[in-house]
Design a protein around this motif. Structure first.
Motif, mmCIF file in Angstrom:
data_model
loop_
_atom_site.group_PDB
_atom_site.id
_atom_site.type_symbol
_atom_site.label_atom_id
_atom_site.label_comp_id
_atom_site.label_asym_id
_atom_site.label_seq_id
_atom_site.Cartn_x
_atom_site.Cartn_y
_atom_site.Cartn_z
ATOM 1 N N LEU B 8 0.840 -1.230 0.000
ATOM 2 C CA LEU B 8 0.000 0.000 0.000
ATOM 3 C C LEU B 8 0.866 1.269 0.000
ATOM 4 C CD1 LEU B 8 -2.320 -1.267 2.866
ATOM 5 C CD2 LEU B 8 -2.917 -1.268 0.463
ATOM 6 N N GLY B 9 1.698 1.552 -1.011
ATOM 7 C CA GLY B 9 2.070 0.682 -2.074
ATOM 8 C C GLY B 9 3.230 -0.223 -1.677
ATOM 9 N N PRO B 41 -1.371 -6.774 -2.619
ATOM 10 C CA PRO B 41 -1.929 -5.548 -3.210
ATOM 11 C C PRO B 41 -3.121 -5.802 -4.127
ATOM 12 C CG PRO B 41 0.232 -6.072 -4.167
ATOM 13 C CD PRO B 41 0.042 -6.992 -3.000
ATOM 14 N N HIS B 42 -3.175 -6.999 -4.745
ATOM 15 C CA HIS B 42 -4.256 -7.280 -5.696
ATOM 16 C C HIS B 42 -5.605 -7.421 -5.000
ATOM 17 C CE1 HIS B 42 -3.154 -11.100 -4.050
ATOM 18 N NE2 HIS B 42 -4.051 -11.758 -4.747
ATOM 19 N N ILE B 44 -6.619 -5.547 -2.386
ATOM 20 C CA ILE B 44 -7.017 -4.344 -1.644
ATOM 21 C C ILE B 44 -7.394 -3.211 -2.598
ATOM 22 C CG2 ILE B 44 -6.290 -2.675 0.119
ATOM 23 C CD1 ILE B 44 -4.372 -4.882 1.167
ATOM 24 N N PRO B 45 -8.678 -2.870 -2.638
ATOM 25 C CA PRO B 45 -9.141 -1.846 -3.590
ATOM 26 C C PRO B 45 -8.506 -0.480 -3.314
ATOM 27 C CG PRO B 45 -11.007 -2.969 -2.517
ATOM 28 C CD PRO B 45 -9.776 -3.404 -1.803
ATOM 29 N N ASP B 46 -8.571 0.399 -4.293
ATOM 30 C CA ASP B 46 -7.978 1.737 -4.215
ATOM 31 C C ASP B 46 -8.559 2.521 -3.041
ATOM 32 O OD1 ASP B 46 -7.948 4.785 -5.142
ATOM 33 O OD2 ASP B 46 -6.328 3.735 -6.145
ATOM 34 N N ARG B 47 -7.677 3.088 -2.221
ATOM 35 C CA ARG B 47 -8.102 3.783 -1.005
ATOM 36 C C ARG B 47 -8.702 5.148 -1.321
ATOM 37 N NH1 ARG B 47 -4.591 0.008 -2.102
ATOM 38 N NH2 ARG B 47 -2.804 1.377 -1.967
#
Lengths: 248, 248
Positions: B8-9, B41-42, B44-47
């Protein structure tokens, strides 16, 4: 998912993790690959101490246990970013131990991946291997390259001493002063590489985990420089998502 | 064991892992602390997308699931090296979700740790917070410092634009060109910091994960520079092994 046995030493686990991220083609966080870095340095006995006196506990036992934890957490392929762990008395023990516990984890081998990479990309070259005198004793690079038909050269005499000191010297060595690298450490390593060039080396293998910190470039004096941690990172990406491997 | 939610990232997870190793007093591999970096990371949707439109899936759900995996693997304390994840709509969801699943994991909060650190070490100072305009919208630094009684200044007008561009510019921004950092990005950030100095700032908070890449120093123009990832790393060490925390 990619699994990494960290802590051998801690910065080496970090280095391969960084190289996996560096070598992955991704335009967003979400396109990066799942990975797990499991670092339990306190559980894993000294590797060199074991190779010098095999009556000590084989560190392969604790490493196999970390590999099982990685697998249970979802890893399908794993690697151990440490050259010396791949010496036969340790690595074959790890392989036997994880097989015994029913693991189906694919475990990559840093030396085999590096030799295979050079074989595919730079066939019929003369290979120079740079590492400490201690690592040269246990390193499988020389034997593995010769087995594939490569000619191999390594530093000798004062040039080998320069490499040892560039890593171990209490004042200017990479272990004592990793940030920033002392000019003397870097210059002595470049000098040892130049000496291998005179002996015919066309490809240089950075055979100790500390060396890429001092020698980040990919070529020097007309020779290709190979960083085994980068090759191992690329092999891990290829194992789980070959379409995401950046071009060389 | 320390657990870290990575991805994240990806480079931010790496950065805090490095700082945990840097800040641990250890004379051998074995003396380093056990840690687990779980990077998915794949999943976890965009914050930012969620904060802009909360009809999307809350990324806290996937983050809570990674935290549970860390706990099952042995972590007793964990952190999420991302500022924006600590915005209330996400962080309170994570806390509720891990509590609901019976977790006893101690979850540190990057903003609270940073404010507490400044409160203990630099009380009664004026604090300057540097971050992108987007992060300023969601960042809790300003509110949290004010709540503790600090005066806070942030960049305005062209100075705020300089900070935004130093991070996002397609040519010289840190996201586009992280290695090496463009001179312009670094100079514009230093200029924004100098402007906060004129407004009275004595302590500067690097409020975006990218900023420590461009501003590695610990002071500038008479101001103390605070890297929240380093503070979070130190808080994690203190939680598991306070005797191994290096002096400041």
């Amino acid at each position: 998912m990619i699994g990494i046995v960290g802590g051998l030493g801690p910065y080496s686990g970090l280095d391969i993790t960084k190289k996996i991220i560096d070598e992955t083609a991704a335009r967003s966080d979400q396109e990066h690959l799942p990975l797990l870095l499991f670092s339990c340095p306190h559980l894993i006995p000294d590797r060199k101490a074991y190779l010098l006196d095999t009556s000590n506990e084989n560190p392969g036992k604790a490493i196999a246990s970390v590999l099982r934890k990685l697998e249970i957490a979802g890893a399908t392929v794993a690697a151990i970013p440490s050259n010396i762990v791949h010496a036969e008395p340790i690595f074959s023990f790890i392989k036997a131990e994880i097989a015994r516990t029913g693991s189906t984890l694919q475990l990559l081998h840093i030396v085999h991946e590096t030799v295979q990479f050079v074989h595919e990309n730079y066939p019929d070259t003369m290979v120079g291997v740079i590492s400490t005198a201690g690592e040269q004793l246990y390193s499988l690079y020389r034997a593995a390259f010769i087995e594939k038909g490569f000619d191999v050269v390594t530093p000798e005499g004062t040039e080998q001493e320069k490499v040892n000191n560039a890593i171990y010297d209490a004042e200017y060595g990479i272990k004592a002063q990793p940030v920033p690298i002392a000019n003397k450490a870097r210059e002595d390593l470049l000098s040892a590489m130049d000496d291998l060039k005179k002996k015919g080396a066309q490809v240089i293998i950075l055979g100790c985990a500390e060396l890429p910190l001092a020698i980040p470039e990919r070529d020097h004096n007309g020779m290709i420089i190979i960083d085994p941690n980068r090759i191992l990172a690329r092999a891990l990406i290829r194992a789980v998502a070959p379409d995401k491997l950046k071009p060389l």
